[in-house]
Scaffold this motif. Structure first.
Motif, PDB file in Angstrom:
ATOM      1  N   GLN A  63       0.809  -1.222   0.000  1.00  0.00           N
ATOM      2  CA  GLN A  63       0.000   0.000   0.000  1.00  0.00           C
ATOM      3  C   GLN A  63       0.845   1.277   0.000  1.00  0.00           C
ATOM      4  OE1 GLN A  63      -3.337  -0.322  -0.318  1.00  0.00           O
ATOM      5  NE2 GLN A  63      -2.967  -2.548  -0.359  1.00  0.00           N
ATOM      6  N   ILE A  64       1.897   1.308   0.833  1.00  0.00           N
ATOM      7  CA  ILE A  64       2.634   2.576   1.002  1.00  0.00           C
ATOM      8  C   ILE A  64       4.145   2.425   0.841  1.00  0.00           C
ATOM      9  CG2 ILE A  64       0.899   3.722   2.423  1.00  0.00           C
ATOM     10  CD1 ILE A  64       2.309   2.759   4.899  1.00  0.00           C
ATOM     11  N   GLY A  65       4.583   1.301   0.308  1.00  0.00           N
ATOM     12  CA  GLY A  65       6.004   1.145   0.000  1.00  0.00           C
ATOM     13  C   GLY A  65       6.883   0.967   1.231  1.00  0.00           C
ATOM     14  N   LEU A  66       8.097   1.537   1.190  1.00  0.00           N
ATOM     15  CA  LEU A  66       9.101   1.344   2.232  1.00  0.00           C
ATOM     16  C   LEU A  66       8.608   1.778   3.613  1.00  0.00           C
ATOM     17  CD1 LEU A  66      11.998   0.526   2.943  1.00  0.00           C
ATOM     18  CD2 LEU A  66      12.719   2.859   2.358  1.00  0.00           C
ATOM     19  N   LEU A  67       7.790   2.829   3.662  1.00  0.00           N
ATOM     20  CA  LEU A  67       7.255   3.294   4.940  1.00  0.00           C
ATOM     21  C   LEU A  67       6.495   2.182   5.654  1.00  0.00           C
ATOM     22  CD1 LEU A  67       6.656   5.611   6.933  1.00  0.00           C
ATOM     23  CD2 LEU A  67       4.659   6.190   5.505  1.00  0.00           C
ATOM     24  N   GLY A  68       5.888   1.287   4.884  1.00  0.00           N
ATOM     25  CA  GLY A  68       5.130   0.196   5.461  1.00  0.00           C
ATOM     26  C   GLY A  68       5.975  -0.754   6.291  1.00  0.00           C
ATOM     27  N   VAL A  69       7.259  -0.910   5.919  1.00  0.00           N
ATOM     28  CA  VAL A  69       8.152  -1.775   6.702  1.00  0.00           C
ATOM     29  C   VAL A  69       8.302  -1.227   8.115  1.00  0.00           C
ATOM     30  CG1 VAL A  69      10.473  -2.743   6.891  1.00  0.00           C
ATOM     31  CG2 VAL A  69       9.409  -2.498   4.640  1.00  0.00           C
ATOM     32  N   TRP A  70       8.552   0.083   8.200  1.00  0.00           N
ATOM     33  CA  TRP A  70       8.789   0.694   9.510  1.00  0.00           C
ATOM     34  C   TRP A  70       7.507   0.686  10.350  1.00  0.00           C
ATOM     35  CZ3 TRP A  70      13.153  -0.179   7.912  1.00  0.00           C
ATOM     36  CH2 TRP A  70      13.750   0.427   6.814  1.00  0.00           C
ATOM     37  N   LEU A  71       6.357   0.953   9.722  1.00  0.00           N
ATOM     38  CA  LEU A  71       5.092   0.985  10.467  1.00  0.00           C
ATOM     39  C   LEU A  71       4.694  -0.398  10.973  1.00  0.00           C
ATOM     40  CD1 LEU A  71       2.978   3.422   8.255  1.00  0.00           C
ATOM     41  CD2 LEU A  71       3.706   3.810  10.614  1.00  0.00           C
ATOM     42  N   ALA A  72       5.123  -1.437  10.265  1.00  0.00           N
ATOM     43  CA  ALA A  72       4.738  -2.795  10.654  1.00  0.00           C
ATOM     44  C   ALA A  72       5.246  -3.146  12.055  1.00  0.00           C
ATOM     45  CB  ALA A  72       5.274  -3.803   9.632  1.00  0.00           C
ATOM     46  N   PHE A  73       6.403  -2.599  12.448  1.00  0.00           N
ATOM     47  CA  PHE A  73       6.992  -2.961  13.743  1.00  0.00           C
ATOM     48  C   PHE A  73       6.147  -2.511  14.934  1.00  0.00           C
ATOM     49  CE2 PHE A  73      10.511  -3.912  11.027  1.00  0.00           C
ATOM     50  CZ  PHE A  73      11.215  -4.903  11.686  1.00  0.00           C
ATOM     51  N   PRO A  74       5.769  -1.224  15.047  1.00  0.00           N
ATOM     52  CA  PRO A  74       4.928  -0.854  16.196  1.00  0.00           C
ATOM     53  C   PRO A  74       3.537  -1.483  16.150  1.00  0.00           C
ATOM     54  CG  PRO A  74       5.209   1.024  14.718  1.00  0.00           C
ATOM     55  CD  PRO A  74       6.174  -0.026  14.279  1.00  0.00           C
ATOM     56  N   PHE A  75       2.981  -1.665  14.933  1.00  0.00           N
ATOM     57  CA  PHE A  75       1.672  -2.311  14.837  1.00  0.00           C
ATOM     58  C   PHE A  75       1.738  -3.761  15.313  1.00  0.00           C
ATOM     59  CE2 PHE A  75       0.275   0.986  11.632  1.00  0.00           C
ATOM     60  CZ  PHE A  75      -0.774   1.464  12.408  1.00  0.00           C
ATOM     61  N   ALA A  76       2.821  -4.467  14.969  1.00  0.00           N
ATOM     62  CA  ALA A  76       2.990  -5.856  15.406  1.00  0.00           C
ATOM     63  C   ALA A  76       3.110  -5.929  16.927  1.00  0.00           C
ATOM     64  CB  ALA A  76       4.223  -6.473  14.745  1.00  0.00           C
ATOM     65  N   GLU A  77       3.840  -4.975  17.522  1.00  0.00           N
ATOM     66  CA  GLU A  77       3.980  -4.960  18.987  1.00  0.00           C
ATOM     67  C   GLU A  77       2.642  -4.672  19.657  1.00  0.00           C
ATOM     68  OE1 GLU A  77       6.528  -5.993  20.368  1.00  0.00           O
ATOM     69  OE2 GLU A  77       8.325  -5.497  19.221  1.00  0.00           O
ATOM     70  N   LEU A  78       1.854  -3.764  19.079  1.00  0.00           N
ATOM     71  CA  LEU A  78       0.546  -3.428  19.645  1.00  0.00           C
ATOM     72  C   LEU A  78      -0.400  -4.631  19.591  1.00  0.00           C
ATOM     73  CD1 LEU A  78      -1.331  -1.290  20.832  1.00  0.00           C
ATOM     74  CD2 LEU A  78      -1.901  -0.582  18.496  1.00  0.00           C
ATOM     75  N   LEU A  79      -0.403  -5.331  18.451  1.00  0.00           N
ATOM     76  CA  LEU A  79      -1.243  -6.516  18.320  1.00  0.00           C
ATOM     77  C   LEU A  79      -0.816  -7.605  19.304  1.00  0.00           C
ATOM     78  CD1 LEU A  79      -1.618  -6.774  14.429  1.00  0.00           C
ATOM     79  CD2 LEU A  79      -3.410  -6.210  16.084  1.00  0.00           C
ATOM     80  N   THR A  80       0.497  -7.726  19.506  1.00  0.00           N
ATOM     81  CA  THR A  80       0.997  -8.720  20.453  1.00  0.00           C
ATOM     82  C   THR A  80       0.529  -8.408  21.860  1.00  0.00           C
ATOM     83  OG1 THR A  80       2.968  -9.039  19.078  1.00  0.00           O
ATOM     84  CG2 THR A  80       3.051  -9.897  21.324  1.00  0.00           C
ATOM     85  N   CYS A  81       0.495  -7.128  22.221  1.00  0.00           N
ATOM     86  CA  CYS A  81      -0.004  -6.739  23.544  1.00  0.00           C
ATOM     87  C   CYS A  81      -1.480  -7.109  23.702  1.00  0.00           C
ATOM     88  CB  CYS A  81       0.192  -5.236  23.757  1.00  0.00           C
ATOM     89  SG  CYS A  81       1.784  -4.850  24.507  1.00  0.00           S
ATOM     90  N   GLY A  82      -2.245  -6.939  22.629  1.00  0.00           N
ATOM     91  CA  GLY A  82      -3.644  -7.359  22.664  1.00  0.00           C
ATOM     92  C   GLY A  82      -3.767  -8.860  22.897  1.00  0.00           C
ATOM     93  N   LEU A  83      -2.898  -9.619  22.220  1.00  0.00           N
ATOM     94  CA  LEU A  83      -2.873 -11.067  22.416  1.00  0.00           C
ATOM     95  C   LEU A  83      -2.508 -11.412  23.861  1.00  0.00           C
ATOM     96  CD1 LEU A  83      -2.834 -14.015  21.324  1.00  0.00           C
ATOM     97  CD2 LEU A  83      -0.426 -13.627  20.705  1.00  0.00           C
ATOM     98  N   CYS A  84      -1.566 -10.675  24.431  1.00  0.00           N
ATOM     99  CA  CYS A  84      -1.135 -10.917  25.819  1.00  0.00           C
ATOM    100  C   CYS A  84      -2.277 -10.710  26.799  1.00  0.00           C
ATOM    101  CB  CYS A  84       0.034  -9.993  26.174  1.00  0.00           C
ATOM    102  SG  CYS A  84       1.591 -10.440  25.387  1.00  0.00           S
ATOM    103  N   ILE A  85      -3.070  -9.684  26.574  1.00  0.00           N
ATOM    104  CA  ILE A  85      -4.216  -9.418  27.451  1.00  0.00           C
ATOM    105  C   ILE A  85      -5.199 -10.583  27.393  1.00  0.00           C
ATOM    106  CG2 ILE A  85      -6.237  -7.941  27.785  1.00  0.00           C
ATOM    107  CD1 ILE A  85      -4.477  -5.579  26.844  1.00  0.00           C
ATOM    108  N   LEU A  86      -5.441 -11.108  26.185  1.00  0.00           N
ATOM    109  CA  LEU A  86      -6.341 -12.253  26.037  1.00  0.00           C
ATOM    110  C   LEU A  86      -5.796 -13.486  26.756  1.00  0.00           C
ATOM    111  CD1 LEU A  86      -7.393 -11.913  22.268  1.00  0.00           C
ATOM    112  CD2 LEU A  86      -8.738 -11.328  24.303  1.00  0.00           C
TER     113      LEU A  86
END
Length: 450
Positions: free
Chosen positions: A414-437
């Motif tokens: 969708q947004i090229g190289l910027l997407g690589v960098w954004l994937a890292f904080p989004f992955a950590e946020l999703l993992t925290c959601g998984l941890c709460i569950l």
């Protein structure tokens, strides 16, 4: 008097206890990190090809270390758990089986790594000279596996009893010897022959061997809460299985780091080699920051395992919450450093103008996920300490692979190289959601404690 009432892990106030038990392993981990760094520092003076050879060997040595840490933490968890139960006899049994496993598995891994070396390097190296240097270095370095695995096993045994200072001592001895021998053996100073890149490998093996010998001396000839069981020793394969089972999350957490870098680079290489070089610089900086939390974890796991074994759910929960608060604080400080000083950090690695143009915002974006990283890592360790191994493994896999790579693939479309960098904080946020569950599934929020 019960063991849990004699041991500081069952009595001392939690936050001071966490700090006391985390600082020595943090320093030890820093020393472990310096082995490759010191080798690179001295090898760089030989030639760029020699430095490349040592750098290409880093994923292999990281994987070897991951095996050692996995076995060591498995021993650590079980020793602390049985001491918490007051069962010193079984804790001693774990020590004996753990050391036997370290010898056997360390020898087997050395043989296996020596067999695959050439096949591994030809995948990445086209230049015959660099391939020759890679083989020259790693043909010796494969022999670090046995002393490395054994000394880490003893390190984790002692840490499982609450003794954090002695392991730091024999780590220091090995690193100092490596630092002294590196220039001597590489350049051939005094009566020693000039060995080049092989000298760096020899000094590393000798450093680990010294750590192992001192570790054995401390375990056998000094007063410790556990000892090697020799009388009426009966080998039980189930104990080896338990050690592997309890250590798998730590192995995965350490091994996936090398895999994550390789996979991320496969996305970045489509954009530019500069993007790959930037990610290498970021990963080195991130390792230094994450190292503080890994040291914290090594201090918290025996505390949580001990109190889980003792049935003291109140102190178990306090140790988890205290460790999580400290982890979030440390990672937030690290994130702020990257956000405030991204240009200065990248210039340490002689960043070009092109790298600075996308690297500065990239560092700030990826740093956002650091505080979530600290919390998720502590939840995984909490699960590991309570023998909820599958949950711990799931958190580690999803954080470094399961969420990250699909996000990179989707966002780069969708947004090229910027997407690589954004994937890292989004992955950590999703993992925290998984941890709460996972915490909710394990009734964490309903626990009142003992």
């Amino acid at each position: 008097m019960k063991q849990s009432e004699q041991n500081k892990m069952g009595t001392k106030p939690i936050v001071p206890l966490i700090i006391e038990m985390s600082l020595p392993p943090l320093f030890s981990m820093f020393l472990q990190f310096t082995y490759n760094f010191v080798d690179c520092m001295f090898v760089a003076q030989i030639s760029e090809d020699a430095l490349t050879a040592v750098s290409l060997s880093f994923p292999l040595t990281t994987l070897m270390l991951a095996f050692s840490i996995g076995v060591g933490v498995g021993i650590n968890v079980l020793v602390a758990r049985y001491l918490g139960k007051g069962d010193i006899e079984e804790a001693n049994n774990i020590v004996s089986h753990g050391l036997l496993l370290s010898f056997a598995f360390g020898t087997l891994l050395s043989i296996l790594f020596s067999i695959i070396l050439k096949s591994y390097f030809v995948l990445y190296v086209d230049e015959p000279k660099i391939l020759e240097l890679c083989m020259e270095y790693m043909n010796v370095c494969v022999f670090i596996q046995l002393p490395n695995m054994v000394h880490i096993a003893i390190q984790k045994v002692l840490q499982g009893t609450g003794n954090m200072l002695a392991p730091m001592g024999f780590q220091i001895a090995g690193v100092v010897l490596n630092f002294i021998l590196d220039p001597v053996l590489i350049r051939g100073i005094g009566p020693f022959p000039e060995m080049g890149v092989r000298g760096a490998a020899v000094s590393t093996v000798l450093g680990y061997t010294l750590s192992m010998l001192i570790a054995f001396y401390i375990l056998i000839f000094t007063k410790q809460k556990v000892k090697i069981k020799t009388k009426a020793f009966v080998f039980q394969i189930t104990i080896w299985k338990d050690i592997f089972y309890c250590g798998i999350p730590s192995f995965i957490m350490n091994a996936l780091g090398a895999f994550m870098v390789t996979m991320t680079n496969s996305f970045l290489v489509a954009y530019s080699t500069t993007a790959v070089a930037f990610f290498g610089a970021y990963f080195k900086a991130q390792q230094l920051i994450v190292m503080t939390v890994n040291g914290l974890i090594q201090g918290c796991i025996p505390i949580m395992s001990f109190n889980y074994g003792a049935g003291n759910t109140k102190r178990l929960k306090e140790a988890f919450l205290g460790g999580t608060a400290i982890a979030i604080f440390l990672m937030t400080i690290g994130a702020l450093i990257l956000m405030v000083f991204p240009e200065q950090l990248l210039k340490i690695f002689l960043a070009s103008d092109d790298m600075l143009s996308f690297g500065i915002p990239a560092l700030r974006i990826m740093a956002i996920g650091f505080m979530f990283n600290g919390a998720a890592t502590m939840v995984a360790s909490y699960m590991q300490s309570m023998n909820r191994i599958k949950s711990s493994i799931l958190i580690n896999i999803m954080r470094q692979c399961g969420f990250l790579f699909p996000l990179i693939w989707i966002l780069t479309k969708q947004i090229g190289l910027l997407g690589v960098w954004l994937a890292f904080p989004f992955a950590e946020l999703l993992t925290c959601g998984l941890c709460i569950l996972i915490l909710k599934h394990n009734h964490f929020f309903n626990v009142t404690g003992k």
